[in-house]
Scaffold this motif. Structure first.
Motif, short mmCIF file in Angstrom:
data_model
loop_
_atom_site.label_atom_id
_atom_site.label_comp_id
_atom_site.label_asym_id
_atom_site.label_seq_id
_atom_site.Cartn_x
_atom_site.Cartn_y
_atom_site.Cartn_z
N MET A 1 0.62 -1.20 -0.07
CA MET A 1 -0.05 -0.14 0.20
C MET A 1 0.74 1.20 -0.03
O MET A 1 0.16 2.43 -0.16
CB MET A 1 -1.09 0.02 1.24
N SER A 2 2.05 1.20 0.14
CA SER A 2 2.83 2.27 -0.09
C SER A 2 2.77 3.19 0.76
O SER A 2 2.97 4.57 0.37
CB SER A 2 3.19 2.61 -1.47
N GLY A 3 2.30 3.38 2.16
CA GLY A 3 2.25 4.14 2.72
C GLY A 3 0.78 5.03 2.95
O GLY A 3 0.44 6.02 3.43
N HIS A 4 0.10 4.38 1.89
CA HIS A 4 -1.14 4.91 1.56
C HIS A 4 -2.30 4.02 2.22
O HIS A 4 -3.69 4.08 1.90
CB HIS A 4 -1.58 5.00 0.06
N GLY A 5 -2.02 3.03 2.95
CA GLY A 5 -2.98 2.04 3.43
C GLY A 5 -3.97 2.52 4.50
O GLY A 5 -5.29 1.80 4.15
N PHE A 6 -3.88 2.96 5.40
CA PHE A 6 -4.79 3.45 6.26
C PHE A 6 -5.99 4.08 5.85
O PHE A 6 -7.07 3.64 5.99
CB PHE A 6 -4.03 4.41 7.46
N GLY A 7 -5.89 5.30 5.00
CA GLY A 7 -6.88 5.80 4.55
C GLY A 7 -7.91 5.02 3.52
O GLY A 7 -9.08 4.95 3.82
N ILE A 8 -7.15 4.25 2.94
CA ILE A 8 -8.12 3.50 1.85
C ILE A 8 -8.44 2.38 2.19
O ILE A 8 -9.28 1.23 1.59
CB ILE A 8 -7.12 3.62 0.55
N GLY A 9 -8.03 1.69 3.41
CA GLY A 9 -8.23 0.24 4.04
C GLY A 9 -9.53 -0.25 3.71
O GLY A 9 -9.73 -1.37 3.56
N PRO A 10 -10.58 0.62 4.40
CA PRO A 10 -11.85 -0.36 4.41
C PRO A 10 -12.41 -0.40 2.66
O PRO A 10 -12.93 -1.31 2.70
CB PRO A 10 -12.73 0.92 4.93
N ALA A 11 -12.21 0.42 1.82
CA ALA A 11 -12.41 0.19 0.49
C ALA A 11 -11.68 -1.08 -0.09
O ALA A 11 -12.24 -1.93 -0.77
CB ALA A 11 -12.41 1.27 -0.26
N MET A 12 -10.46 -1.07 0.14
CA MET A 12 -9.61 -2.15 -0.35
C MET A 12 -10.00 -3.32 0.32
O MET A 12 -10.04 -4.46 -0.39
CB MET A 12 -7.86 -1.81 0.19
N GLY A 13 -10.43 -3.43 1.52
CA GLY A 13 -10.87 -4.62 2.33
C GLY A 13 -12.24 -5.06 1.55
O GLY A 13 -12.24 -6.45 1.67
N ARG A 14 -13.01 -4.15 1.32
CA ARG A 14 -14.32 -4.49 0.62
C ARG A 14 -13.94 -5.19 -0.74
O ARG A 14 -14.80 -6.32 -1.09
CB ARG A 14 -15.05 -3.30 0.30
N ILE A 15 -12.90 -4.40 -1.49
CA ILE A 15 -12.56 -5.34 -2.80
C ILE A 15 -12.21 -6.74 -2.54
O ILE A 15 -12.68 -7.62 -3.44
CB ILE A 15 -11.73 -4.19 -3.46
N LEU A 16 -11.26 -6.68 -1.69
CA LEU A 16 -10.39 -8.06 -1.53
C LEU A 16 -11.54 -9.06 -0.93
O LEU A 16 -11.38 -10.13 -1.47
CB LEU A 16 -9.41 -7.96 -0.36
N ALA A 17 -12.50 -8.97 -0.32
CA ALA A 17 -13.52 -9.68 0.08
C ALA A 17 -14.26 -10.13 -0.97
O ALA A 17 -14.84 -11.34 -1.23
CB ALA A 17 -14.45 -8.88 1.19
N ASP A 18 -14.57 -9.37 -1.75
CA ASP A 18 -15.22 -9.50 -3.29
C ASP A 18 -14.46 -10.23 -4.10
O ASP A 18 -15.10 -11.59 -4.70
CB ASP A 18 -15.90 -8.22 -3.92
N LEU A 19 -13.40 -10.11 -4.16
CA LEU A 19 -12.50 -10.88 -5.10
C LEU A 19 -12.44 -12.34 -4.52
O LEU A 19 -12.52 -13.52 -5.30
CB LEU A 19 -10.85 -10.16 -5.24
N ALA A 20 -12.21 -12.53 -3.31
CA ALA A 20 -12.09 -13.76 -2.66
C ALA A 20 -13.38 -14.56 -2.73
O ALA A 20 -13.54 -15.74 -2.66
CB ALA A 20 -11.79 -13.85 -1.11
N GLN A 21 -14.58 -13.77 -2.72
CA GLN A 21 -15.93 -14.66 -3.26
C GLN A 21 -15.98 -14.55 -4.68
O GLN A 21 -17.35 -15.35 -4.97
CB GLN A 21 -16.83 -13.67 -2.53
N GLY A 22 -15.41 -14.39 -5.75
CA GLY A 22 -15.57 -14.49 -6.94
C GLY A 22 -16.51 -13.37 -7.53
O GLY A 22 -17.05 -13.54 -8.58
N ASN A 23 -16.64 -12.17 -6.79
CA ASN A 23 -17.42 -11.21 -7.06
C ASN A 23 -16.85 -10.15 -7.80
O ASN A 23 -15.56 -10.07 -7.83
CB ASN A 23 -18.20 -10.47 -5.99
#
Length: 448
Positions: free
Chosen positions: A400-422
């Motif tokens: 995340m190159s130092g950018h992860g805290f702010g963007i974290g919730p949206a990246m988490g939502r995206i990763l959750a969907d990728l893991a579910q095949g969405n």
């Protein structure tokens, strides 16, 4: 209430029993892993979140606490806009005050060249409906009436926010646990369990958990974990030093930065101080391997990195850190539960003097505490968010190159969907893992 980074001395808060099986295992409990587990649990999936040390023990409690849209890579920006919405909603759902404040973010300009760079970024903000604008010299002076320095102008986004990361990320973990996620601290994942060429679960120090899907959100440890499975990831970790002052009168409403110093108000009345554009790289085997990939970045910012000859014992890119082990072996993750690098003491004093010089009418103050964190960074300064083709069943979110805290919730939502095949809901082409091996030219994110 904690007012600083989480460490190995922080009491364990989550100690669920390791399940025999789950729909998804998430490795790493920084803001990315915690958010992924939260959205998986809310989607009705059985999810176990495994952490070798403590929730948010590494960079996720050591960052500046900025939640900024400003200056983002254009491909990150739509995701960051989504993250801002999530932060505002999640803050209403926790039983903790996470310090979420809409104070804005301002980049201060001293030269025409800086103003030109800022002006070039404004159209990206406009395309996403973000309220970024250029400030004149007079408007900038009005925003910082106590400053001793006169700035030519600034880039300002009033809707940007801040929060206290050492409070916010554990609060999100509590939300995930209430949604049904099983969270286990002090439980290192040694390796993936592979069967018939695909992920079948994980092997931990406490035993095995079967799962057809695994999300790796290991931060600074991701490249080491993947290398043990034969997957190359040109990710390095750099040390960044941060300091916190004693309580002071307000001199700025939100996060601000010039070429020497970045600062923002804290919930405890002090200010968090950091050096913008400065970090330190411990040289090791991965640094040597990845050097060709990082040349573009180094040429663009030749003086932003200080090189140190060796990492402390047990660090991900330490000269003697093992690169291969089995599920029966004690892994490097058990030897170093929480990365807790010593801050650069000279830099801390420089930050204190720079802040005092910028605001000379402030009363005398001290540095209440200082710390450092290891930032996982990629050659083009944008993350990897992708399915790992070489290991079917594995989803990767790192760098995340130092950018992860702010963007974290949206990246988490995206990763959750990728893991579910969405469908992820955003174009992730920019963040594909293959960009480092398919001959694509290196395209740096904006150096803002």
């Amino acid at each position: 209430m904690s007012t600083g980074p989480i460490s190995i001395d922080t009491p364990v808060r989550f100690a669920a029993k390791l399940p025999e099986a789950a729909d998804v295992v998430v490795i790493g409990s920084g803001v990315i892993g915690v958010s992924t587990a939260l959205y998986l649990a809310r989607a009705g999936r059985s999810v176990v979140l495994l952490e070798k040390g403590r929730i948010a023990g590494e960079q996720s409690s050591r960052n500046w606490g900025w939640i900024r849209q400003q200056g983002r890579d254009p491909d990150e920006l739509p995701i960051m806009v989504e993250a801002n919405r999530h932060w505002r909603q999640l803050a209403t759902e926790t039983n903790r005050d996470i310090g979420l404040v809409r104070g804005g973010v301002t980049y201060l300009a001293q030269t025409e060249a800086e103003m030109a760079r800022y002006a070039d970024w404004v159209p990206h903000a406009q395309s996403q409906g973000v309220d970024t604008r250029l400030l004149t010299r007079a408007e900038t002076a009005a925003l910082l009436p106590a400053a001793s320095k006169s700035y030519l102008g600034a880039l300002h986004t009033a809707s940007d926010m801040r929060a206290e990361p050492w409070v916010a990320v554990p609060a999100l973990a509590e939300l995930a646990a209430r949604a049904g996620a099983q969270i286990i601290e002090n439980c290192a994942v040694r390796c993936l369990d592979i069967a018939a060429g695909r992920v079948a679960g994980v092997v931990t120090e406490q035993g095995r958990t079967a799962a057809p899907e695994v999300v790796l959100a290991g931060g600074a440890w991701s490249a080491l974990f993947l290398r043990n499975h034969g997957v190359a990831l040109p990710q390095l970790s750099v040390r960044a030093t941060v300091a916190a002052t004693t309580a002071l009168p307000e001199v700025a409403p939100g996060g601000m930065a010039d070429t020497r110093i970045a600062f923002r108000p804290r919930q405890d009345g002090g200010y968090t101080l950091a050096a913008g554009g400065f970090h330190e790289l411990f040289l090791g085997w991965d640094a040597l391997r990845a050097l060709p990939k990082f040349l573009t970045q180094l040429k663009a910012e030749p003086f932003g990195t200080r090189f140190l000859p060796a990492a402390p014992k047990g660090y991900p890119d330490g000269w003697r850190t093992p690169r291969r082990w089995s599920g029966e072996d004690t892994s490097p993750f058990e030897g170093q539960r929480v990365l807790n690098p010593a801050p650069n003491a000279r830099k801390v004093q420089q930050l204190k003097h720079a802040f005092a010089a910028l605001f000379p009418e402030l009363p005398s103050f001290e540095i209440a505490q200082s710390w450092a964190g290891m930032i996982d960074t990629m050659p083009d300064v944008v993350p990897v968010v992708d399915r790992v083709a070489a290991l079917p069943g594995l989803t990767l979110g790192t760098g995340m190159s130092g950018h992860g805290f702010g963007i974290g919730p949206a990246m988490g939502r995206i990763l959750a969907d990728l893991a579910q095949g969405n469908a992820p809901g955003h174009d992730l082409t920019r963040f594909r893992l293959s960009r480092f091996a398919d001959g694509s030219p290196m395209r740096l994110g904006p150096a803002l």
